[in-house]
Design an enzyme around this catalytic site. Structure first.
Site, PDB file in Angstrom:
ATOM      1  N   ASP A  11       1.018  -1.089   0.015  1.00 35.07           N
ATOM      2  CA  ASP A  11      -0.071   0.010  -0.005  1.00 35.07           C
ATOM      3  C   ASP A  11       0.834   1.155  -0.031  1.00 35.07           C
ATOM      4  OD1 ASP A  11      -3.290   0.512   1.363  1.00 35.07           O
ATOM      5  OD2 ASP A  11      -1.738   2.157   0.770  1.00 35.07           O
ATOM      6  N   ASP A 105      -3.779   2.137  -5.237  1.00 34.55           N
ATOM      7  CA  ASP A 105      -2.199   2.055  -4.758  1.00 34.55           C
ATOM      8  C   ASP A 105      -2.174   0.846  -3.732  1.00 34.55           C
ATOM      9  OD1 ASP A 105      -4.179   2.512  -2.135  1.00 34.55           O
ATOM     10  OD2 ASP A 105      -2.300   3.932  -1.382  1.00 34.55           O
ATOM     11  N   GLU A 106      -2.989  -0.044  -3.927  1.00 35.43           N
ATOM     12  CA  GLU A 106      -2.916  -1.399  -3.119  1.00 35.43           C
ATOM     13  C   GLU A 106      -3.049  -2.710  -3.846  1.00 35.43           C
ATOM     14  OE1 GLU A 106      -5.946  -2.528   0.580  1.00 35.43           O
ATOM     15  OE2 GLU A 106      -6.230  -0.642  -0.529  1.00 35.43           O
TER      16      GLU A 106
HETATM   17  P1  TTP Z   1      -5.271   5.000   1.180  1.00 33.86           P
HETATM   18  O1  TTP Z   1      -4.345   3.755   0.876  1.00 33.86           O
HETATM   19  O2  TTP Z   1      -6.507   4.446   2.250  1.00 33.86           O
HETATM   20  O3  TTP Z   1      -4.628   6.199   1.821  1.00 33.86           O
HETATM   21  P2  TTP Z   1      -3.307   6.874   1.792  1.00 33.86           P
HETATM   22  O4  TTP Z   1      -2.301   6.136   0.406  1.00 33.86           O
HETATM   23  O5  TTP Z   1      -3.531   8.297   1.211  1.00 33.86           O
HETATM   24  O6  TTP Z   1      -2.473   6.822   2.829  1.00 33.86           O
HETATM   25  P3  TTP Z   1      -1.911   5.594   3.784  1.00 33.86           P
HETATM   26  O7  TTP Z   1      -2.049   4.537   3.109  1.00 33.86           O
HETATM   27  O8  TTP Z   1      -0.335   5.961   4.136  1.00 33.86           O
HETATM   28  O9  TTP Z   1      -2.464   5.640   5.243  1.00 33.86           O
HETATM   29  O10 TTP Z   1      -5.666   5.417  -0.005  1.00 33.86           O
HETATM   30  C1  TTP Z   1      -5.267   5.615  -1.360  1.00 33.86           C
HETATM   31  C2  TTP Z   1      -5.659   6.715  -2.000  1.00 33.86           C
HETATM   32  O11 TTP Z   1      -6.932   6.786  -2.212  1.00 33.86           O
HETATM   33  C3  TTP Z   1      -5.518   7.986  -1.443  1.00 33.86           C
HETATM   34  O12 TTP Z   1      -4.301   8.710  -1.426  1.00 33.86           O
HETATM   35  C4  TTP Z   1      -6.514   8.909  -1.900  1.00 33.86           C
HETATM   36  C5  TTP Z   1      -7.838   7.991  -2.466  1.00 33.86           C
HETATM   37  N1  TTP Z   1      -8.539   8.088  -1.121  1.00 33.86           N
HETATM   38  C6  TTP Z   1      -9.862   8.722  -1.562  1.00 33.86           C
HETATM   39  O13 TTP Z   1     -10.100   9.374  -2.413  1.00 33.86           O
HETATM   40  N2  TTP Z   1     -10.625   8.807  -0.462  1.00 33.86           N
HETATM   41  C7  TTP Z   1     -10.958   8.158   0.603  1.00 33.86           C
HETATM   42  O14 TTP Z   1     -11.693   8.191   1.401  1.00 33.86           O
HETATM   43  C8  TTP Z   1      -9.626   7.248   0.774  1.00 33.86           C
HETATM   44  C9  TTP Z   1      -9.539   6.715   2.109  1.00 33.86           C
HETATM   45  C10 TTP Z   1      -8.481   7.268  -0.285  1.00 33.86           C
HETATM   46 MG    MG Z   2      -2.078   4.112   0.781  1.00 37.83          MG
END
Ligand code: TTP
Ligand code: MG
Length: 433
Positions: A11, A105-106
């Site tokens: 992630d 991103d995952e």
């Molecule tokens: P995440 O992997 O949940 O969040 P992140 O990568 O920003 O942070 P981290 O993993 O380090 O905690 O989500 C990936 C991307 O998806 C995030 O950068 C933006 C998008 N996203 C949204 O648009 N809305 C949301 O509610 C969430 C959780 C993420």
């Molecule tokens: Mg993330």
């Protein structure tokens, strides 16, 4: 369950914000908030520097501005995130053909066919992977490795930011049981509240609950599967072909609801949540579906299809509410859901669609708002890429009152200077991705 930690979960850290900091050197190490900049915008993500101030995903942008007024507030650049995502997924596929992307991103990666994967070697496999991703994209990733998908995902969460956590086979319960119940996939606020009434607050509490009690509270399917997961029993395979054909969100109510205003508000809320999920997975969709289960358990659904794909929360919300009007809800409703299907990969430049309604454009400085009668001003959304005939490549820092301020820097240049122009300056154009 496997006896080796051969499932990886990767992630990216603060994904959208990390890409913005990469491409805007003056923002590195600073609080950055990315999301919808209109009056009803929500935060997509915040850099770790902004999270310190309590800013997080899905929070109203207005609240984020109060909590961290000195942050940079930027619109999204989906095309760029999508390019980074493709590079990351390609790096994962070099490691194993068994890659299951979950969002931009995952992803899960299955290393079962790789000889010699064990607790020690997987550490260096993950370290090489993280290094390669950083080298090719200049963003950081966190990686979890474990014997199941559930534990790999939990491990990557614990590895954040910019780390690796390996759960050695045999240690699953010791890692899992102290965690809050919300750590299990499929446990949202409603399920957590229902379980809290039984005194269940950790995963261990649920594991200790007799199965019939879990089923009585959560229903047959949900109860069974969560109870299994709480015991770290998870044999879900990494499924490489998984393609999301639709996204949907539904809520079951404790009591039947017949109040039309309340149902309408709930439909809007579901539409907002499903739009979040849609944009998060990098999609837009053409067909909106409203689904309801009535007091007598009959299921009804209504759909509407748009001429082109949308990710606009107002459009989705308006259609879902219209569809609600087509259903006879006078006897009460016990489940409501909103779905979006006929998905396309996000191709529009969302900076142009973020404020295409009848609202004022958003600005970095709140007092600096422009009149809606100035069509040109709307084009300059904070964060977007621009090119100036003389100064070169830069990004919009803010706009309003017929002017636009640009910072001239790129990922390669280091922090650059700021200049202000007339909003209709013919030398200034949008950079196309
Ligand atoms: P995440 O992997 O949940 O969040 P992140 O990568 O920003 O942070 P981290 O993993 O380090 O905690 O989500 C990936 C991307 O998806 C995030 O950068 C933006 C998008 N996203 C949204 O648009 N809305 C949301 O509610 C969430 C959780 C993420
Ligand atoms: Mg993330």
């Amino acid at each position: 369950m496997r006896d080796r930690p051969s499932i990886l979960h990767l992630d990216l850290d603060a994904f959208f914000a990390a890409v913005e900091q990469r491409d805007k050197p003056s923002l590195r190490g600073k609080p950055v908030v990315v999301g919808g900049l209109g009056p009803r915008g929500v935060v997509s993500t915040a850099s770790y520097e902004a999270r310190v101030f309590g800013v997080h995903s899905a929070m109203p942008m207005a609240q984020a501005r109060v909590r961290c007024p000195h942050a940079a507030f930027l619109g999204t650049r989906f095309a760029v995130y999508q390019t980074v995502s493709r590079t990351v997924m390609a790096v994962l596929r070099e490691l194993s053909p068994l890659v299951e992307p979950l969002s931009l991103d995952e992803a899960f990666v299955d290393l079962a066919d790789r000889p010699g994967v064990n607790v020690e070697t997987v550490q260096s496999v993950a370290a090489d992977l993280r290094a390669k991703i950083n080298e090719r994209t200049a963003v950081t990733a966190s990686v979890g490795a474990a014997s199941t998908k559930l534990m790999a995902k939990i491990a990557s969460e614990q590895a954040k930011p910019d780390g690796i956590v390996v759960v050695p086979p045999g240690d699953e319960l010791a890692v899992l049981h102290p965690l809050p119940i919300r750590s299990l996939p499929g446990v949202g606020p409603a399920t957590a509240a229902r379980l809290a009434r039984l005194g269940v607050s950790t995963v261990g509490d649920l594991a200790a609950l007799p199965l019939p009690e879990a089923v009585a509270t959560l229903g047959e399917a949900h109860g069974q599967s969560l109870h299994r997961l709480s015991q770290a029993r998870d044999d879900r395979p990494v499924a490489p072909e998984r393609e999301s054909k639709s996204v949907s969100i539904e809520d079951t109510f404790d009591d039947d609801i017949a109040n039309p205003a309340l149902l309408q508000a709930m439909t809007q809320h579901l539409a907002e949540r499903v739009t979040q999920r849609l944009t998060r997975s990098g999609h837009s969709g053409r067909t909106i579906t409203l689904k309801a289960r009535l007091h007598d358990f009959t299921a009804v659904s209504r759909s509407a299809t748009l001429p082109g794909p949308t990710d606009d929360v107002r459009t989705i919300s308006r259609l879902a509410t219209q569809l609600l009007g087509e259903i006879d809800v006078t006897g009460g409703v016990r489940l409501l859901g909103v779905g979006v299907s006929a998905l396309s990969e996000w191709t529009q430049d969302d900076l142009f669609t973020a404020d295409d309604g009848d609202e004022e454009p958003a600005d970095v400085a709140p007092h600096d708002t422009a009149s809606v009668s100035e069509p040109d001003v709307r084009r300059w959304v904070p964060g977007m890429d621009v090119v100036h005939a003389v100064e070169g490549a830069g990004w919009v820092w803010g706009s309003g009152l017929g002017r636009v301020t640009v910072r001239f820097e790129t990922a390669e240049t280091g922090p650059g200077p700021v200049r202000t122009f007339a909003a209709d300056d013919p030398d200034l154009t949008h950079a196309r991705a």
